[in-house]
Design a protein around this motif. Structure first.
Motif, PDB file in Angstrom:
ATOM      1  N   ASP A  69       0.861  -1.186   0.000  1.00 26.41           N
ATOM      2  CA  ASP A  69       0.000   0.000   0.000  1.00 26.41           C
ATOM      3  C   ASP A  69       0.901   1.241   0.000  1.00 26.41           C
ATOM      4  N   ILE A  70       0.377   2.363  -0.504  1.00 25.47           N
ATOM      5  CA  ILE A  70       1.198   3.581  -0.502  1.00 25.47           C
ATOM      6  C   ILE A  70       1.059   4.320   0.829  1.00 25.47           C
ATOM      7  N   MET A  95       2.060  -2.752  -6.239  1.00 24.57           N
ATOM      8  CA  MET A  95       1.477  -1.678  -5.446  1.00 24.57           C
ATOM      9  C   MET A  95      -0.046  -1.872  -5.413  1.00 24.57           C
ATOM     10  N   THR A  97      -3.237   0.275  -4.398  1.00 24.52           N
ATOM     11  CA  THR A  97      -3.315   1.696  -4.140  1.00 24.52           C
ATOM     12  C   THR A  97      -4.708   2.286  -4.407  1.00 24.52           C
ATOM     13  N   ASP A 101      -3.865   8.036  -5.150  1.00 23.42           N
ATOM     14  CA  ASP A 101      -2.429   7.888  -4.884  1.00 23.42           C
ATOM     15  C   ASP A 101      -1.623   7.587  -6.151  1.00 23.42           C
ATOM     16  N   ILE A 102      -2.253   7.682  -7.316  1.00 23.81           N
ATOM     17  CA  ILE A 102      -1.575   7.274  -8.550  1.00 23.81           C
ATOM     18  C   ILE A 102      -0.204   7.959  -8.764  1.00 23.81           C
ATOM     19  N   GLN A 104       2.015   8.971  -6.671  1.00 25.50           N
ATOM     20  CA  GLN A 104       2.990   8.306  -5.792  1.00 25.50           C
ATOM     21  C   GLN A 104       3.312   6.908  -6.321  1.00 25.50           C
ATOM     22  N   THR A 105       2.293   6.228  -6.817  1.00 23.01           N
ATOM     23  CA  THR A 105       2.470   4.870  -7.320  1.00 23.01           C
ATOM     24  C   THR A 105       3.414   4.852  -8.517  1.00 23.01           C
ATOM     25  N   CYS A 108       6.810   4.860  -7.441  1.00 19.65           N
ATOM     26  CA  CYS A 108       7.257   3.540  -6.969  1.00 19.65           C
ATOM     27  C   CYS A 108       7.568   2.614  -8.133  1.00 19.65           C
ATOM     28  N   TYR A 116       0.871  -2.081 -10.609  1.00 20.36           N
ATOM     29  CA  TYR A 116       0.000  -1.589  -9.542  1.00 20.36           C
ATOM     30  C   TYR A 116      -1.440  -2.017  -9.777  1.00 20.36           C
ATOM     31  N   THR A 118      -5.503  -1.026  -8.452  1.00 21.41           N
ATOM     32  CA  THR A 118      -6.242   0.006  -7.716  1.00 21.41           C
ATOM     33  C   THR A 118      -7.371  -0.632  -6.900  1.00 21.41           C
TER      34      THR A 118
END
Ligand code: ATP
Ligand code: MG
Length: 481
Positions: A69-70, A95, A97, A101-102, A104-105, A108, A116, A118
């Motif tokens: 998780d972020i 990820m 998420t 929070d995209i 930030q993802t 990562c 990732y 969602t």
């Protein structure tokens, strides 16, 4: 949402092991949901309530994949990614998420996360992504394993042997070669210490730099400063030009201090200083020059004894021995003996335009039984020496060891009239009552080798395992020159 695929079907690789998946999420509901589905899919789930707990688990436990998780308390997903990057861990990370929070993802993903997902989770997609991530990571592991094996084959191409004892030494050398640690290679004379030193250099990031060997036993006090650190023209009588010393020659590469156990105390102090300061000053020059080198040293001596009786400085020893590497003697890896022998035989026959001789079962037994106190060097000399006197027979049935004696006192070919090592090599025959003197045996051995090497002194001396000066003396003594 329920997965549409048959979940009882084994996943790729699952027949072999059950993959452990770490779920790092502060939302209890997500952890419960993921745990439930992962179990159904055949994975073993482990969970962490925040970033800090996640790192703790990663440090202690064996985890194959991370669902991350972020936004989490204590440490967020981004901090966990930084941790993995710092430690050089390459496990697949997916990820998990919330859509806000995209950005930030994406950060990562740039740091190495595999994919990732969602929230709310689509379980079908989760299953596919997990499966692909594991397949890809397995492939990557395989590729890096193959790369490692290829590198090892290339780097140790000159070191013949496949016994666990020699493979362990190679494994240790592989571990240390990419570091900057100073390596101290220990082992009896002739075991291959110098070959290991060269291999470590070749496998290091300094491989394109120089590899400079110093024979420490040969450096005298009077010349040591000039040899080690260099001099400028005119700095002493005979200094007709500038000279670069060994340490400066090794700049950007590796310096190999061979026979380090034979270095005298005065020179030890000088070497210690260079190792500490990484600077040298040429004789006759004021300025110091920075030098960048890594040290590999080797000795057949027992250091503990030398340190105990104060003939070797312990402070220098600890600097040299940042990583000790032990090369085992041949008698502790007897199964390697025929391999090495065949290698030398092929090399010798091809270099001398001889048809390849075969090693009989008897010869193999003999060499396996012998202790080879001079190790690989002694084996090499014995092979070469014996090959010369066996070249007419097409095979080697018995060995001639130093002193030109056959390892056997009787040969099964002795009666068939063929020239074989046993009946062609000079040796005392107690049975016939005709005992030859040692001088006579030596003369015959030298004469035979000299003729076989087409009267080439260098080749003859090499084949006999003696120095050229000794050969000349003996040729003169026996009137063979
Ligand atoms: N495993 C091996 N395979 C093939 N050749 C080898 C092997 N080990 C040693 N040799 C050969 O044996 C000889 C001696 O090796 P090396 O000079 O590396 O030994 P050393 O341990 O440094 O000996 P010393 O202590 O006498 O200096 C060299 O000709 C080397 O090429
Ligand atoms: Mg050596």
């Amino acid at each position: 949402m329920l997965p549409t695929e048959d979940q009882s079907k084994p996943l790729p690789g699952q027949r072999k092991k059950q993959y452990r998946v770490l779920i790092a999420d502060d939302e209890k509901a997500t952890r419960i949901l993921l745990t439930h589905f992962l179990k159904k899919m055949g994975y073993e789930p482990v969970d962490a309530v925040d970033g800090e707990a996640c790192i703790e688990i990663l440090e202690k436990e064996d985890i194959d994949l991370l669902l991350l998780d972020i936004s989490m308390p204590k440490k967020d997903g981004f901090a966990v990614m930084s941790y993995l990057q710092e430690k050089g861990r390459t496990m697949p990370v997916i990820m998990v998420t919330a859509s806000h929070d995209i950005p930030q993802t994406v950060k990562c993903i740039k740091m190495g996360a595999y994919e990732y997902l969602t929230k709310p989770l689509d379980v079908d997609r989760l299953q596919i992504v997990l499966r692909n991530a594991i397949t890809e990571s397995e492939l990557q592991d395989k590729v890096s394993q193959l790369k490692k094996e290829l590198k090892s084959k290339e780097i140790f191409r000159n070191i013949i042997g496949s016994t666990p004892a020699i493979r362990l030494a190679m494994e240790h050398a592989m571990q240390v070669m990419e570091t900057e640690l100073n390596v101290l290679i220990l082992g009896e004379s002739g075991t291959g210490k110098e070959l290991f030193a060269q291999a470590i250099h070749e496998g290091s990031r300094r491989k394109n730099g120089p590899f400079v060997t110093i024979n420490c036993a040969a450096i005298t006090n009077e010349l040591s400063d000039s040899l080690l650190f260099g001099h400028v023209k005119g700095s002493f009588t005979g200094a007709n030009s500038d000279h670069t010393g060994f340490f400066e020659q090794a700049d950007g590469g590796t310096i190999f201090l061979d026979e380090i156990g034979d270095m005298n105390l005065e020179i030890q102090a000088k070497v210690l200083r260079v190792l500490q300061e990484k600077k040298i000053r040429r004789v006759g020059e004021k300025k110091e020059r920075a030098v960048d080198f890594r040290v590999i040293s080797a000795t057949h001596r027992d250091f503990s004894h030398a340190i105990h009786n104060n003939s070797f400085r312990d402070d220098l020893y600890y600097r040299l021995e940042e990583y000790p590497l032990y090369v085992p003697p041949l008698r502790d890896r007897r199964e390697d003996i025929p391999l090495i022998a065949r290698h030398f035989l092929e090399e010798f026959c091809s270099a001398n335009n001889l048809e390849l001789l075969t090693l009989t079962e008897n010869a193999e037994e003999e060499m396996m039984e012998h202790d080879w106190p001079g190790n690989v060097r002694e084996l090499k000399n014995a092979i070469q020496r014996t090959a010369i006197s066996s070249k007419h027979t097409g095979e080697i049935n018995s060995f001639i060891l130093p002193g030109a004696r056959s390892m056997h006192t009787a040969g099964k070919n002795a009666s068939d009239g063929k020239l074989s090592p046993r009946n062609s090599s000079p040796r005392p025959s107690a049975k016939s009552g005709k005992i030859q003197s040692l001088d006579e045996i030596e003369r015959l051995a030298i004469e035979e080798a000299y003729e076989a090497c087409k009267r080439n002194p260098t080749k003859t001396a090499e084949a006999l395992g003696i120095g050229r000066a000794t050969l000349y003396r003996k040729l003169k003594k026996f009137g063979l020159n």
